[in-house]
Design a protein around this motif. Structure first.
Motif, PDB file in Angstrom:
ATOM      1  N   VAL A  25      27.936  14.245  60.743  1.00  0.00           N
ATOM      2  CA  VAL A  25      26.867  14.135  61.718  1.00  0.00           C
ATOM      3  C   VAL A  25      26.187  15.490  61.884  1.00  0.00           C
ATOM      4  CG1 VAL A  25      26.306  13.625  64.126  1.00  0.00           C
ATOM      5  CG2 VAL A  25      28.047  12.279  62.944  1.00  0.00           C
ATOM      6  N   GLU A  26      24.866  15.504  61.835  1.00  0.00           N
ATOM      7  CA  GLU A  26      24.053  16.689  62.077  1.00  0.00           C
ATOM      8  C   GLU A  26      23.171  16.431  63.294  1.00  0.00           C
ATOM      9  OE1 GLU A  26      23.876  19.622  60.339  1.00  0.00           O
ATOM     10  OE2 GLU A  26      25.414  19.012  58.900  1.00  0.00           O
ATOM     11  N   THR A  27      22.876  17.468  64.047  1.00  0.00           N
ATOM     12  CA  THR A  27      21.973  17.360  65.193  1.00  0.00           C
ATOM     13  C   THR A  27      20.666  18.042  64.841  1.00  0.00           C
ATOM     14  OG1 THR A  27      23.860  17.460  66.687  1.00  0.00           O
ATOM     15  CG2 THR A  27      21.704  17.891  67.641  1.00  0.00           C
ATOM     16  N   ILE A  47      19.424   7.627  61.700  1.00  0.00           N
ATOM     17  CA  ILE A  47      19.025   8.532  62.776  1.00  0.00           C
ATOM     18  C   ILE A  47      19.192   7.818  64.116  1.00  0.00           C
ATOM     19  CG2 ILE A  47      16.589   7.915  62.567  1.00  0.00           C
ATOM     20  CD1 ILE A  47      15.944  10.857  63.310  1.00  0.00           C
ATOM     21  N   TYR A  48      19.764   8.546  65.096  1.00  0.00           N
ATOM     22  CA  TYR A  48      20.015   8.009  66.425  1.00  0.00           C
ATOM     23  C   TYR A  48      19.455   8.971  67.462  1.00  0.00           C
ATOM     24  CZ  TYR A  48      23.343   5.009  64.025  1.00  0.00           C
ATOM     25  OH  TYR A  48      23.921   4.108  63.176  1.00  0.00           O
ATOM     26  N   ILE A  75      25.099  10.981  58.109  1.00  0.00           N
ATOM     27  CA  ILE A  75      24.802  11.109  56.684  1.00  0.00           C
ATOM     28  C   ILE A  75      26.030  10.739  55.852  1.00  0.00           C
ATOM     29  CG2 ILE A  75      24.016  12.686  54.886  1.00  0.00           C
ATOM     30  CD1 ILE A  75      22.907  14.438  57.274  1.00  0.00           C
ATOM     31  N   CYS A  76      25.852   9.825  54.910  1.00  0.00           N
ATOM     32  CA  CYS A  76      26.929   9.447  53.993  1.00  0.00           C
ATOM     33  C   CYS A  76      27.281  10.658  53.129  1.00  0.00           C
ATOM     34  CB  CYS A  76      26.485   8.281  53.118  1.00  0.00           C
ATOM     35  SG  CYS A  76      27.678   7.829  51.834  1.00  0.00           S
ATOM     36  N   SER A  77      28.567  10.966  53.052  1.00  0.00           N
ATOM     37  CA  SER A  77      28.975  12.143  52.274  1.00  0.00           C
ATOM     38  C   SER A  77      28.964  11.896  50.773  1.00  0.00           C
ATOM     39  CB  SER A  77      30.366  12.605  52.711  1.00  0.00           C
ATOM     40  OG  SER A  77      31.312  11.584  52.485  1.00  0.00           O
ATOM     41  N   ASN A  78      28.787  10.649  50.344  1.00  0.00           N
ATOM     42  CA  ASN A  78      28.757  10.345  48.921  1.00  0.00           C
ATOM     43  C   ASN A  78      27.332  10.310  48.366  1.00  0.00           C
ATOM     44  OD1 ASN A  78      29.966   9.515  46.392  1.00  0.00           O
ATOM     45  ND2 ASN A  78      29.185   7.473  46.839  1.00  0.00           N
ATOM     46  N   CYS A  79      26.452   9.494  48.982  1.00  0.00           N
ATOM     47  CA  CYS A  79      25.117   9.299  48.412  1.00  0.00           C
ATOM     48  C   CYS A  79      23.994   9.927  49.240  1.00  0.00           C
ATOM     49  CB  CYS A  79      24.833   7.812  48.229  1.00  0.00           C
ATOM     50  SG  CYS A  79      24.623   6.898  49.769  1.00  0.00           S
ATOM     51  N   GLY A  80      24.286  10.344  50.482  1.00  0.00           N
ATOM     52  CA  GLY A  80      23.269  10.976  51.309  1.00  0.00           C
ATOM     53  C   GLY A  80      22.443  10.019  52.152  1.00  0.00           C
ATOM     54  N   LEU A  96       0.099  12.795  76.126  1.00  0.00           N
ATOM     55  CA  LEU A  96      -0.289  13.499  74.899  1.00  0.00           C
ATOM     56  C   LEU A  96       0.147  14.959  74.880  1.00  0.00           C
ATOM     57  CD1 LEU A  96      -3.826  11.985  74.296  1.00  0.00           C
ATOM     58  CD2 LEU A  96      -1.663  11.304  73.264  1.00  0.00           C
ATOM     59  N   LYS A  97       1.199  15.269  75.608  1.00  0.00           N
ATOM     60  CA  LYS A  97       1.797  16.600  75.539  1.00  0.00           C
ATOM     61  C   LYS A  97       3.038  16.515  74.663  1.00  0.00           C
ATOM     62  CE  LYS A  97       0.195  18.257  79.995  1.00  0.00           C
ATOM     63  NZ  LYS A  97       0.568  18.871  81.266  1.00  0.00           N
ATOM     64  N   LEU A  98       3.416  17.643  74.088  1.00  0.00           N
ATOM     65  CA  LEU A  98       4.580  17.649  73.222  1.00  0.00           C
ATOM     66  C   LEU A  98       5.857  17.826  74.028  1.00  0.00           C
ATOM     67  CD1 LEU A  98       3.469  19.735  70.122  1.00  0.00           C
ATOM     68  CD2 LEU A  98       3.776  17.287  70.289  1.00  0.00           C
ATOM     69  N   ASP A  99       6.838  16.987  73.736  1.00  0.00           N
ATOM     70  CA  ASP A  99       8.180  17.093  74.276  1.00  0.00           C
ATOM     71  C   ASP A  99       9.120  17.385  73.115  1.00  0.00           C
ATOM     72  OD1 ASP A  99       7.510  16.548  76.915  1.00  0.00           O
ATOM     73  OD2 ASP A  99       7.860  14.392  76.705  1.00  0.00           O
ATOM     74  N   ILE A 100      10.325  17.742  73.469  1.00  0.00           N
ATOM     75  CA  ILE A 100      11.347  17.977  72.452  1.00  0.00           C
ATOM     76  C   ILE A 100      12.353  16.825  72.524  1.00  0.00           C
ATOM     77  CG2 ILE A 100      13.199  19.526  71.695  1.00  0.00           C
ATOM     78  CD1 ILE A 100      10.432  20.700  71.319  1.00  0.00           C
ATOM     79  N   GLY A 101      12.641  16.227  71.390  1.00  0.00           N
ATOM     80  CA  GLY A 101      13.621  15.140  71.316  1.00  0.00           C
ATOM     81  C   GLY A 101      14.797  15.562  70.452  1.00  0.00           C
ATOM     82  N   THR A 102      16.002  15.244  70.913  1.00  0.00           N
ATOM     83  CA  THR A 102      17.213  15.552  70.159  1.00  0.00           C
ATOM     84  C   THR A 102      17.702  14.272  69.490  1.00  0.00           C
ATOM     85  OG1 THR A 102      17.796  17.259  71.752  1.00  0.00           O
ATOM     86  CG2 THR A 102      19.541  16.515  70.297  1.00  0.00           C
ATOM     87  N   TYR A 103      18.065  14.390  68.233  1.00  0.00           N
ATOM     88  CA  TYR A 103      18.502  13.241  67.442  1.00  0.00           C
ATOM     89  C   TYR A 103      19.750  13.594  66.654  1.00  0.00           C
ATOM     90  CZ  TYR A 103      13.825  11.607  68.491  1.00  0.00           C
ATOM     91  OH  TYR A 103      12.688  11.239  69.149  1.00  0.00           O
ATOM     92  N   TYR A 104      20.552  12.576  66.363  1.00  0.00           N
ATOM     93  CA  TYR A 104      21.729  12.744  65.517  1.00  0.00           C
ATOM     94  C   TYR A 104      21.458  12.062  64.185  1.00  0.00           C
ATOM     95  CZ  TYR A 104      24.084  13.863  69.884  1.00  0.00           C
ATOM     96  OH  TYR A 104      24.432  14.414  71.083  1.00  0.00           O
ATOM     97  N   LEU A 105      21.788  12.748  63.110  1.00  0.00           N
ATOM     98  CA  LEU A 105      21.711  12.181  61.771  1.00  0.00           C
ATOM     99  C   LEU A 105      23.128  11.877  61.308  1.00  0.00           C
ATOM    100  CD1 LEU A 105      19.220  14.638  60.049  1.00  0.00           C
ATOM    101  CD2 LEU A 105      18.698  12.437  61.095  1.00  0.00           C
TER     102      LEU A 105
END
Length: 73
Positions: free
Chosen positions: A17-19, A49-50, A40-45, A29-38
């Protein structure tokens, strides 16, 4: 995120898992920051995204549920 992950592309059971932080527009229409978790399969990549905001809301709902009493109390 499901802990019993099985990659739909290659069938591998291992992942990491990467953040990441991405800019997003809000309703004004203003920019916010969103945090997401990736996840990732360690075999095929293959990557899923959550949204961290949605996951933290789900976790709070689960933690706020009181256990049901059983037996003769």
């Amino acid at each position: 995120m499901k802990l019993d992950f099985k990659c739909i592309k290659c069938g591998n059971n291992n992942y990491f898992v990467e953040t990441i932080v991405l800019p997003k527009k809000n309703s004004k229409l203003k920019l916010d920051i969103g945090t997401y978790y990736l996840k990732i399969c360690s075999n095929c990549g293959y990557t899923e995204i959550y949204s961290a905001k949605i996951l933290s809301n789900s976790k709070e709902k689960i933690l706020n549920v009181e256990p049901q009493k059983t037996g003769n109390s």
